[in-house]
Write a protein that holds these residues in place. Structure first.
Motif, PDB file in Angstrom:
ATOM      1  N   HIS A 193     -10.199   2.818  15.598  1.00  0.00           N
ATOM      2  CA  HIS A 193     -10.332   3.048  13.936  1.00  0.00           C
ATOM      3  C   HIS A 193     -10.273   4.817  13.438  1.00  0.00           C
ATOM      4  O   HIS A 193     -10.714   5.584  14.158  1.00  0.00           O
ATOM      5  N   THR A 194      -9.571   4.873  12.171  1.00  0.00           N
ATOM      6  CA  THR A 194      -9.311   6.051  11.880  1.00  0.00           C
ATOM      7  C   THR A 194      -9.565   5.873  10.181  1.00  0.00           C
ATOM      8  O   THR A 194      -8.796   4.949   9.800  1.00  0.00           O
ATOM      9  N   GLU A 195     -10.098   6.804   9.873  1.00  0.00           N
ATOM     10  CA  GLU A 195     -10.496   6.844   8.228  1.00  0.00           C
ATOM     11  C   GLU A 195     -10.563   8.335   7.524  1.00  0.00           C
ATOM     12  O   GLU A 195     -10.906   9.297   8.320  1.00  0.00           O
ATOM     13  N   VAL A 196     -10.008   8.407   6.461  1.00  0.00           N
ATOM     14  CA  VAL A 196     -10.476   9.628   5.927  1.00  0.00           C
ATOM     15  C   VAL A 196     -10.892   9.229   4.251  1.00  0.00           C
ATOM     16  O   VAL A 196     -10.270   8.252   3.581  1.00  0.00           O
ATOM     17  N   ASP A 197     -11.755  10.100   3.733  1.00  0.00           N
ATOM     18  CA  ASP A 197     -12.204   9.739   2.576  1.00  0.00           C
ATOM     19  C   ASP A 197     -11.163   9.733   1.135  1.00  0.00           C
ATOM     20  O   ASP A 197     -10.333  10.669   1.521  1.00  0.00           O
ATOM     21  N   ASP A 198     -11.186   8.757   0.490  1.00  0.00           N
ATOM     22  CA  ASP A 198     -10.257   8.542  -0.531  1.00  0.00           C
ATOM     23  C   ASP A 198     -10.110   9.794  -1.435  1.00  0.00           C
ATOM     24  O   ASP A 198      -8.936  10.249  -1.585  1.00  0.00           O
ATOM     25  N   ALA A 199     -11.466  10.599  -1.709  1.00  0.00           N
ATOM     26  CA  ALA A 199     -11.168  11.963  -2.198  1.00  0.00           C
ATOM     27  C   ALA A 199      -9.956  13.031  -1.502  1.00  0.00           C
ATOM     28  O   ALA A 199      -9.773  13.824  -2.322  1.00  0.00           O
ATOM     29  N   PHE A 200     -10.092  12.695  -0.433  1.00  0.00           N
ATOM     30  CA  PHE A 200      -9.065  13.652   0.380  1.00  0.00           C
ATOM     31  C   PHE A 200      -7.720  13.103   0.810  1.00  0.00           C
ATOM     32  O   PHE A 200      -7.021  13.786   1.757  1.00  0.00           O
ATOM     33  N   ALA A 201      -7.753  12.029   0.323  1.00  0.00           N
ATOM     34  CA  ALA A 201      -6.218  11.108   0.730  1.00  0.00           C
ATOM     35  C   ALA A 201      -4.972  12.056   0.255  1.00  0.00           C
ATOM     36  O   ALA A 201      -5.145  12.853  -0.814  1.00  0.00           O
ATOM     37  N   GLY A 202      -3.780  11.954   1.048  1.00  0.00           N
ATOM     38  CA  GLY A 202      -2.723  12.475   0.649  1.00  0.00           C
ATOM     39  C   GLY A 202      -2.719  14.099   0.894  1.00  0.00           C
ATOM     40  O   GLY A 202      -1.502  14.716   0.786  1.00  0.00           O
ATOM     41  N   GLN A 203      -3.480  14.528   1.816  1.00  0.00           N
ATOM     42  CA  GLN A 203      -3.242  16.086   2.210  1.00  0.00           C
ATOM     43  C   GLN A 203      -3.016  16.130   3.549  1.00  0.00           C
ATOM     44  O   GLN A 203      -3.276  17.428   4.209  1.00  0.00           O
ATOM     45  N   GLY A 204      -2.738  15.124   4.474  1.00  0.00           N
ATOM     46  CA  GLY A 204      -2.210  15.180   5.769  1.00  0.00           C
ATOM     47  C   GLY A 204      -3.483  15.335   6.697  1.00  0.00           C
ATOM     48  O   GLY A 204      -3.216  15.929   7.730  1.00  0.00           O
ATOM     49  N   LEU A 205      -4.732  15.027   5.930  1.00  0.00           N
ATOM     50  CA  LEU A 205      -6.075  15.163   7.074  1.00  0.00           C
ATOM     51  C   LEU A 205      -5.911  14.159   8.179  1.00  0.00           C
ATOM     52  O   LEU A 205      -6.282  14.653   9.210  1.00  0.00           O
ATOM     53  N   ALA A 206      -5.408  13.034   7.746  1.00  0.00           N
ATOM     54  CA  ALA A 206      -5.397  12.139   9.052  1.00  0.00           C
ATOM     55  C   ALA A 206      -4.320  12.494  10.225  1.00  0.00           C
ATOM     56  O   ALA A 206      -4.798  12.289  11.298  1.00  0.00           O
TER      57      ALA A 206
END
Length: 112
Positions: free
Chosen positions: A44-57
């Protein structure tokens, strides 16, 4: 979308069976795993929606897989994001194992 001045940092949390990505010291994403012998099974992998689109995943998974390589383990990409990442980053092919029915049964037992 939230922007930050601090560079994101990835930390392995063995007691929680995951890698976390932190921005300004706050966890904003994770990739979870279980170890099966010499395999690290990512599920499982997840990134908070507020940080989506920044390449963090991508940064999180890259650093996690690099850590797996350093540890001498192998990767099993049950997580769809990790599996997709591996199709685009062939430099990890030499340490990637296929997802098998046996691994899925084992993971189901591990996660209860």
């Amino acid at each position: 979308m939230t922007q930050s001045s601090a560079a994101p940092a990835v930390e392995r949390r063995d007691n929680r069976h995951r890698y976390e990505i932190l921005v300004d010291g706050k966890r904003v994403g994770l990739t979870a795993y279980r170890d099966r012998g010499e395999q690290r099974v990512f599920y499982h992998t997840e990134v908070d929606d507020a940080f989506a689109g920044q390449g963090l995943a991508a940064q999180l998974v890259h650093e996690a897989l690099t850590d797996v390589r350093r540890s001498g383990k192998r990767i099993v990409p049950v997580c769809p994001y990790v599996a997709k990442y591996l199709t685009r980053h062939e430099e990890f092919n030499d340490i990637a194992d296929p997802v098998t029915p046996e691994v899925l049964r084992w993971l189901g037992t591990e996660l209860g």
